[in-house]
Write a protein that holds these residues in place. Structure first.
Motif, mmCIF file in Angstrom:
data_model
loop_
_atom_site.group_PDB
_atom_site.id
_atom_site.type_symbol
_atom_site.label_atom_id
_atom_site.label_comp_id
_atom_site.label_asym_id
_atom_site.label_seq_id
_atom_site.Cartn_x
_atom_site.Cartn_y
_atom_site.Cartn_z
ATOM 1 N N MET A 1 0.420 -9.125 2.355
ATOM 2 C CA MET A 1 1.096 -8.867 1.480
ATOM 3 C C MET A 1 1.705 -10.164 0.564
ATOM 4 O O MET A 1 1.543 -10.076 -0.578
ATOM 5 N N SER B 1 2.243 -3.267 8.278
ATOM 6 C CA SER B 1 2.886 -3.202 6.983
ATOM 7 C C SER B 1 2.338 -4.457 6.149
ATOM 8 O O SER B 1 1.940 -4.291 4.962
ATOM 9 N N ALA C 1 -1.523 -4.207 5.271
ATOM 10 C CA ALA C 1 -1.790 -3.001 4.480
ATOM 11 C C ALA C 1 -1.371 -3.481 3.077
ATOM 12 O O ALA C 1 -1.671 -2.755 2.124
ATOM 13 N N GLY C 2 -0.467 -4.744 2.894
ATOM 14 C CA GLY C 2 -0.183 -5.253 1.673
ATOM 15 C C GLY C 2 -1.153 -5.550 0.808
ATOM 16 O O GLY C 2 -1.079 -5.660 -0.501
ATOM 17 N N VAL D 1 0.719 3.500 9.589
ATOM 18 C CA VAL D 1 1.213 2.469 8.431
ATOM 19 C C VAL D 1 0.183 2.373 7.537
ATOM 20 O O VAL D 1 0.517 2.452 6.318
ATOM 21 N N ILE D 2 -1.168 2.121 7.898
ATOM 22 C CA ILE D 2 -2.020 2.121 6.831
ATOM 23 C C ILE D 2 -2.368 3.345 6.069
ATOM 24 O O ILE D 2 -2.359 3.542 5.074
ATOM 25 N N ASN E 1 -0.121 5.723 5.837
ATOM 26 C CA ASN E 1 0.969 5.873 4.760
ATOM 27 C C ASN E 1 0.990 5.231 3.462
ATOM 28 O O ASN E 1 1.076 5.579 2.435
ATOM 29 N N LYS E 2 0.642 3.865 3.645
ATOM 30 C CA LYS E 2 0.214 3.224 2.395
ATOM 31 C C LYS E 2 -0.937 3.456 1.502
ATOM 32 O O LYS E 2 -0.608 3.549 0.266
ATOM 33 N N GLU F 1 0.634 6.535 -0.373
ATOM 34 C CA GLU F 1 1.336 5.954 -1.448
ATOM 35 C C GLU F 1 0.606 5.320 -2.508
ATOM 36 O O GLU F 1 1.092 5.692 -3.694
ATOM 37 N N LEU F 2 -0.333 5.023 -2.240
ATOM 38 C CA LEU F 2 -1.030 4.159 -3.438
ATOM 39 C C LEU F 2 -1.992 5.237 -4.004
ATOM 40 O O LEU F 2 -2.674 5.065 -5.018
#
Length: 480
Positions: free
Chosen positions: A168, A203, A206-207, A227-228, A230-231, A234-235
Motif C-alpha cells: 500500500m 491488507s 492488497a494495496g 482480505v484480497i 474483499n479488496k 471493492e475495486l
C-alpha cells in the motif's frame, strides 16, 4: 539512449553517494508503514522532478507483492516474456553482491557504464531540486526512481516490478495503472511494520490492486484470501487464483529455480504473463495459430526452465575447495564443497528451504557432510540461507548449521521449523555455528572485503544467545 553512455564518475563514488541515502541504521528504527503515506506523495514529486510522469504511465508493468516468492515470480515472468521475444526490464530486491543486480535488461544485470549514466542523471537532477521539505529520497525510493528511469530510457516492452515492502505505501505503488497485478503467498513477516495479524498484512499487500486492472494470487490461508477478495470486490476487478504448476505440463523440463514451492510461483507467473500478453494485444499475435489452450506455450516453457535468481534454492559448487582437497585428502574422500543457498527468513520460508535442502541431500547418492546457514545482511535488505555440503567419505556424514538472523526475527520459531522439517526427512544437524553479519548498514557496496578489525570489534552477544537457544532446543537444557 542505448549507445555511447558516458561514465559520469567512478562506480565507488556512485555507491558512496547511494549509501548516503540510507536513513535507518537498523530495521527496528524504521518508521511503521502505516505512517508512510507521505512517502508516496514525495515519490510523485520526485517523478515530476525527473520529468518521468507521462513516461511512467506508459510503461507496461507487471506489479507483484507478497511475503514469499515475489522475487521468484517476477524472475519467472521476465524469463517467459523475454523468450516470447519482448525486451524486458526487471526490478527486484534485495541484491546479494552488487546493487546492479536489482536492474535487469533482457535478463542481464545492467552494465556498470549504463548504471553510472542513469544514476548520475537522476542524482544531479534530484540534488538540484531538494528543499527543507523535500529532501533527497531514501535508498529504496531512489532505487525505484532509478528503475523507472532505466526502463523508460532503455525502451523496454515490459517492466516487471517487485514490491519492496508491504504494498500500500511501498515506493513502487506510485504505479497508477499496471497491466496486471500479482500477490504471492502471504505469511507472518515484517509484523513490526505491517501488523500482527495475517489480515493486516494482507491488507497492505492488497494495496497494490488498482481499478480496471486484473489481479492474480495463489492459494492463501482463508484469513488472507478474504482480505484480497474483499479488496478486489471493492475495486470491481477480476481476481483469479492461479493454481500451482503441474509437473506434467512441463514436457519433462525442470524449473530453473529448484524446490516444490517454485511450482506455486511459476504457476502465478504463467497466469500473469498470459494476462499481460492478452491485454497488450500480443497473445493472439504470438499463439493464435495452432495453439492448444491446455498446453503451455514453448516460449513459456523455455522461460520457466531457464529463469534464475541468485540466493533462491541455488546450488553453487566450490571448485577451489574441490581442487585443494583433491591433493590433500585420501583416496576414500573427494573433498567437494557444495553450497546450497536460499533466502529463507520467515517460518514458512524456512520450512520450504528445509524441504528443498532435504530432498537434495536425500537425492544425492553419496554420504555427505552438510552445512546450513541463514546469513542475514540487511545492508541491502537481504536474508540468505546457506547450506554447504562437503563430501568427505562414502561412509561418514555430518550436518553442521551455520546460522545468523536479525534480532527482530524469532529464532524460537525458525529453529524448530528448520530442524523438524529436515529431521522428518532423515536429515539431522550434529553441530551449529552462529556468526555475525560481516558488513555494516552504512554501505551499499558488497564487493569490499571484511577487515580483521571489523571482526574483532563485532558484538557477539546476539550470536551467544542464539547458541544457548540452539543447545536448549537440541538437548532440552542449557549447556553453556
Amino acid at each position: 539512449m542505448r549507445n555511447n553512455l558516458p561514465q559520469s564518475s567512478s562506480y565507488e563514488s556512485a555507491l558512496e553517494a547511494l549509501s548516503s541515502l540510507i536513513t535507518q541504521k537498523s530495521r527496528g528504527a524504521m518508521t511503521p508503514v502505516i505512517r508512510s503515506k507521505t512517502k508516496l506523495e514525495r515519490m510523485r514529486k520526485y517523478i515530476e522532478i525527473l520529468d518521468l510522469v507521462e513516461c511512467v504511465k506508459k510503461l507496461k508493468i507487471i506489479h507483484v507483492a507478497g511475503t514469499k516468492g515475489k522475487g521468484s515470480t517476477c524472475t519467472f515472468s521476465e524469463a517467459i516474456l523475454r523468450e516470447c521475444g519482448l525486451r524486458t526490464g526487471l526490478f527486484t530486491s534485495p541484491h546479494l553482491i552488487d546493487v546492479r543486480e536489482r536492474f535487469r535488461i533482457n535478463g542481464l544485470d545492467i552494465s556498470e557504464d549504463k548504471f553510472l549514466h542513469y544514476f548520475w542523471a537522476c542524482w544531479r537532477q534530484l540534488k538540484e531540486s531538494v528543499t527543507e521539505h523535500l529532501p533527497m529520497p531514501a535508498l529504496f525510493q531512489f532505487l525505484t526512481l532509478l528503475a523507472f528511469k532505466i526502463f523508460i530510457d532503455e525502451e523496454v516492452d515490459v517492466a516487471i516490478i517487485e514490491v519492496g515492502l508491504g504494498g500500500m505505501y511501498d515506493s513502487t505503488n506510485v504505479i497508477e495503472e499496471p497491466i496486471v497485478c500479482g500477490i504471492t503467498s502471504l505469511g507472518m513477516d515484517h509484523m513490526e511494520l505491517l501488523g500482527n495479524s495475517l489480515s493486516q498484512i494482507a491488507s497492505h499487500k492488497a494495496g497494490i490492486l488498482k481499478p480496471r486492472v486484473p489481479a492474480f494470487t495463489v492459494p492463501q490461508l482463508p484469513e488472507a484470501m478474504d482480505v484480497i477478495q474483499n479488496k478486489a470486490r471493492e475495486l470491481m476487478i477480476p481476481l483469479e487464483v492461479a493454481e500451482p504448476l503441474d509437473h506434467k505440463k512441463l514436457d519433462g523440463l525442470k524449473l530453473g529455480m529448484s524446490g516444490d514451492h517454485q511450482l506455486v510461483n511459476s504457476g502465478l507467473a504463467v497466469s500473469l504473463c498470459k494476462c499481460w500478453l492478452q491485454r497488450t494485444g500480443n497473445w493472439e499475435r504470438m499463439f493464435l495459430n495452432g495453439f492448444k489452450v491446455a498446453k503451455i506455450p514453448d516460449a513459456f516453457l523455455r522461460g520457466l526452465s531457464t529463469a534464475n535468481l541468485s540466493g533462491r534454492a541455488q546450488t553453487v559448487y566450490d571448485c577451489y575447495a574441490s581442487s585443494f582437497n583433491s591433493s590433500t585428502q585420501s583416496e576414500n574422500s573427494n573433498g567437494d564443497l557444495i553450497f546450497y543457498l536460499d533466502g529463507a527468513h520467515s517460518p514458512e520460508s524456512m520450512e520450504a528451504c528445509a524441504n528443498w535442502f532435504s530432498s537434495v541431500v536425500k537425492g544425492n547418492h553419496k554420504s555427505l557432510h552438510c552445512f546450513s546457514a541463514e546469513n542475514v545482511d540487511r545492508d541491502s535488505g537481504k536474508d540468505d540461507v546457506k547450506v554447504l555440503q562437503e563430501a568427505e567419505s562414502t561412509k561418514l556424514s555430518k550436518q553442521i548449521l551455520l546460522f545468523n538472523c536479525m534480532e527482530m526475527r524469532d529464532p524460537e520459531i525458525l529453529f524448530p521449523r528448520l530442524v523438524n522439517t529436515c529431521a522428518s526427512s532423515g536429515v539431522h544437524f550434529s553441530k551449529a555455528l552462529f556468526v555475525p553479519t560481516m558488513s555494516t548498514y552504512s554501505k551499499v557496496s558488497s564487493s569490499n572485503s571484511v577487515t580483521s578489525s571489523d571482526i574483532i570489534n563485532k558484538d557477539l552477544s546476539w550470536q551467544l544467545n542464539l547458541q544457548k537457544l540452539w543447545e536448549k532446543i537440541m538437548h532440552g537444557k542449557d549447556r553453556m
